[in-house]
Design an enzyme around this catalytic site. Sequence first.
Site, PDB file in Angstrom:
ATOM      1  N   THR A 193       0.859  -1.187   0.000  1.00 55.22           N
ATOM      2  CA  THR A 193       0.000   0.000   0.000  1.00 55.22           C
ATOM      3  C   THR A 193       0.886   1.223   0.000  1.00 55.22           C
ATOM      4  OG1 THR A 193      -1.635  -1.254   1.122  1.00 55.22           O
ATOM      5  CG2 THR A 193      -1.782   1.097   1.364  1.00 55.22           C
TER       6      THR A 193
ATOM      7  N   GLU B 142       4.726   4.679  10.707  1.00 56.55           N
ATOM      8  CA  GLU B 142       3.830   4.548  11.863  1.00 56.55           C
ATOM      9  C   GLU B 142       4.633   4.478  13.161  1.00 56.55           C
ATOM     10  OE1 GLU B 142       0.163   2.401   9.461  1.00 56.55           O
ATOM     11  OE2 GLU B 142       1.453   1.192  10.736  1.00 56.55           O
TER      12      GLU B 142
ATOM     13  N   SER C 181     -10.456  -0.358  13.755  1.00 59.02           N
ATOM     14  CA  SER C 181     -11.511   0.333  14.520  1.00 59.02           C
ATOM     15  C   SER C 181     -11.375   1.839  14.435  1.00 59.02           C
ATOM     16  CB  SER C 181     -11.464  -0.114  15.976  1.00 59.02           C
ATOM     17  OG  SER C 181     -10.233   0.273  16.553  1.00 59.02           O
TER      18      SER C 181
END
Lengths: 460, 460
Positions: free
Chosen positions: B232, B320, B460
């Site tokens: 990605t 990240e 989530s």
Amino acid sequence: MRVLPALARRAFSATAASRAKGPINKDHHVLEYSADVFPLGYGVAGTHCGVKKKAGVLDLGILASTSERPTAAAACLTRNVFKAAPVTVTTELLAQGNGRARGFVVNSGCANAVTGKKGLADAWAMSNALTSGLPESAAKGAGSFVMSTGVIGQHLPIDKITGAIPGLIADLHSTPKAWLDLAKAFMTTDTFPKLRARSFELAGRTVRLAGIDKGAGMIAPNMGPPQPPHATLLGVLATDAAVSPAALQAALTYAVDRSFNSISVDGDMSTNDTILALANGAASPDLAEITEASPEFPVFREQLADFAAELAQLVVRDGEGATKFVTVRVRNAPDFNVANTVARSVANSNLVKCAMYGEDANWGRILCATGYADVPAGAIDPFRVSVTFIPSATCADQSPLRLLTKGEPEADIDEARASVILAEEDLEIDIDLGNGEAEAQFWTCDFSHEYVTINGDYRS
Amino acid sequence: MRVLPALARRAFSATAASRAKGPINKDHHVLEYSADVFPLGYGVAGTHCGVKKKAGVLDLGILASTSERPTAAAACLTRNVFKAAPVTVTTELLAQGNGRARGFVVNSGCANAVTGKKGLADAWAMSNALTSGLPESAAKGAGSFVMSTGVIGQHLPIDKITGAIPGLIADLHSTPKAWLDLAKAFMTTDTFPKLRARSFELAGRTVRLAGIDKGAGMIAPNMGPPQPPHATLLGVLATDAAVSPAALQAALTYAVDRSFNSISVDGDMSTNDTILALANGAASPDLAEITEASPEFPVFREQLADFAAELAQLVVRDGEGATKFVTVRVRNAPDFNVANTVARSVANSNLVKCAMYGEDANWGRILCATGYADVPAGAIDPFRVSVTFIPSATCADQSPLRLLTKGEPEADIDEARASVILAEEDLEIDIDLGNGEAEAQFWTCDFSHEYVTINGDYRS
């Protein structure tokens, strides 16, 4: 209908009951044994000699065969180009002794890796200190192997080690305490000593098998027989069966591929990884050694592989920061290598491991890691792959939860059920490649905040 | 004497000043451009169409060439076996259009990966919605590429996407705001839009290059030209230079190997990784397209590679949970592949990355990861390897800190100095294999608690 393989079943049943989220409960992984389960003809001992700073923490151990016949030896060693000095010494001793050995010496706290010429001399000094303290042996050239684990790039306090070995030789026993002390001497970041013993029938006799291993981080072994010689996974499998050196090496290589080479904590292959096997024949002094041609060989090999898998799984249970024990099972693959490579890829994926920690049914990551496994072109057909979560034995509902069928995602995945399955300590991820009959299993743990904490400052 | 390569130097100077420990400061990575730096003959736009739940967050963008001559196109796509639907569509379009294209459509929030036949139809619908809304083209079969990024295994809200494309086509501009909007439409866990532009001289004319990319996790691309088609990480490099399709593909493949294929955040190769290149010749309507035989080709290729490296590094800066930007440089290797494989192995080591996070000079882990790199036997001689920390440009003391020389650890490593070097946001690890002349660089970030938090519950 799905039948759980024996290994996976045992792994599951190790988790006694449903659990709250948190670190893996390790108390029930330290088993108590009576003296008669340990193999005959070995003496073992462990002590604190000062490699580790903290007084009383065991950091040095020895094992010696006391059998009158020559002891067969085999080893699987790291394939890392930077072999630690003890790996070099063990490789040379195995060649010199024509597959015979006296025993081994192990220290924790310092890996004696990347330590140049002095490191090599230190490893030889450890070996010689043990061999020279033992009685004369009938096996010419048979020496004592060396294993070290701990920080890389620091020299051993060799005088403390060689100074303590005579005392250990004088203290050789085969009591449960002696075996446990030896297992403790292997420990670094391990939170519990890893010792197992079992017995089985071979050629009409009862033979015994004891095993010790250690490891909690830098775990992604890839070990082979000494040629080409190239882990900080350390372990030993000692039996009183009579097995020839060649048969022992063949059985160990087979067993290691299906156990220690099929586990992963963090994907880092150490410079020191070493698994030793010793067979002293003390259980059957009157029988000739088993060879690869013996009808007993497959029995011995499977017992060794199964035992090795039990020991290897303990390392994953004790994985640094682990809160989950995950079995990755790849089925219906074209061959074992494809199955093993796919299982390894999924087991090593940081994203899969983080999802397991977060108890997130992110099966897309499982598929993604399956897709980038380094297998030959055409070995995976995306339109034949199915992925299923197999619940732990502790789950009330034992039916598998299918996530993907032949490349198409299931229409309505029961997320509530997925959450229940993922809340358990144990989980099996079943990947069916649908284009063959081969199978492989890999055991891994999740990736937690605690792992980062442990490894952000290991040396202090 | 050591000379910093141009790329590393720029990376270092990006860090303005000494810093307190914490996340990477990203404010200075969003640059402001004037309209005249963007390539001529392109219109771009971005909007919120509803793939993402949060109102106002951009999730759909388009780029269209408005040049009158046919636009050359090239792509490097993921080698993951599970190719997402947009990767399949882009691959087919590239073949159908004989290396010509009209532009592309991109969405974030949903990867349209592992979505079966409906997913493929959705990707085609995105492509067709853009192509059919554009004026007739001289290039027969030239279509619009597709890129998607986000969660795997969920279907796109395709009606929202195709419904919004006509509005985007009516809103095509080449203003700094339009380009920034397009960059924002690429973002998922990215914390800042990644847009760069530059101009250079080619064949006596000024040509312009604009680039956008995205990515913060699932980053370990390994992309190749469409055969074999297999990212990605998403990106686009658009130029107004006139370059033939074959020359554009050759230059892109070269550039991607030295940029996007040489970065790692977590070692996971995505199902969607795609880098597109477009060259519409609008800067020089009167000149023929550059071919691989043209004297200008090497100039174009190096400019593209250098620009791609700048964009690729932005992904690592936005890794990240990243708190460090680490350059792994392998020098004096037998060939580029060995250098690249070793650099990749070190850059992907969780233990090295945790040590960087902990600012721990644990060079043993660097060496360990060098030693298990998957290179041909004999490609690394342990007794020739040297390892050095190169301080960030922000360090007062610019002299390198040698840790290992030809396989022997330095006798007295200045740990205080190591701590100062490791406290900076930027660090270069220099690995000299000492047995050749080839070199490769890899860019990676550290492994933090925040990474685990982000990826423990991504959905989530």
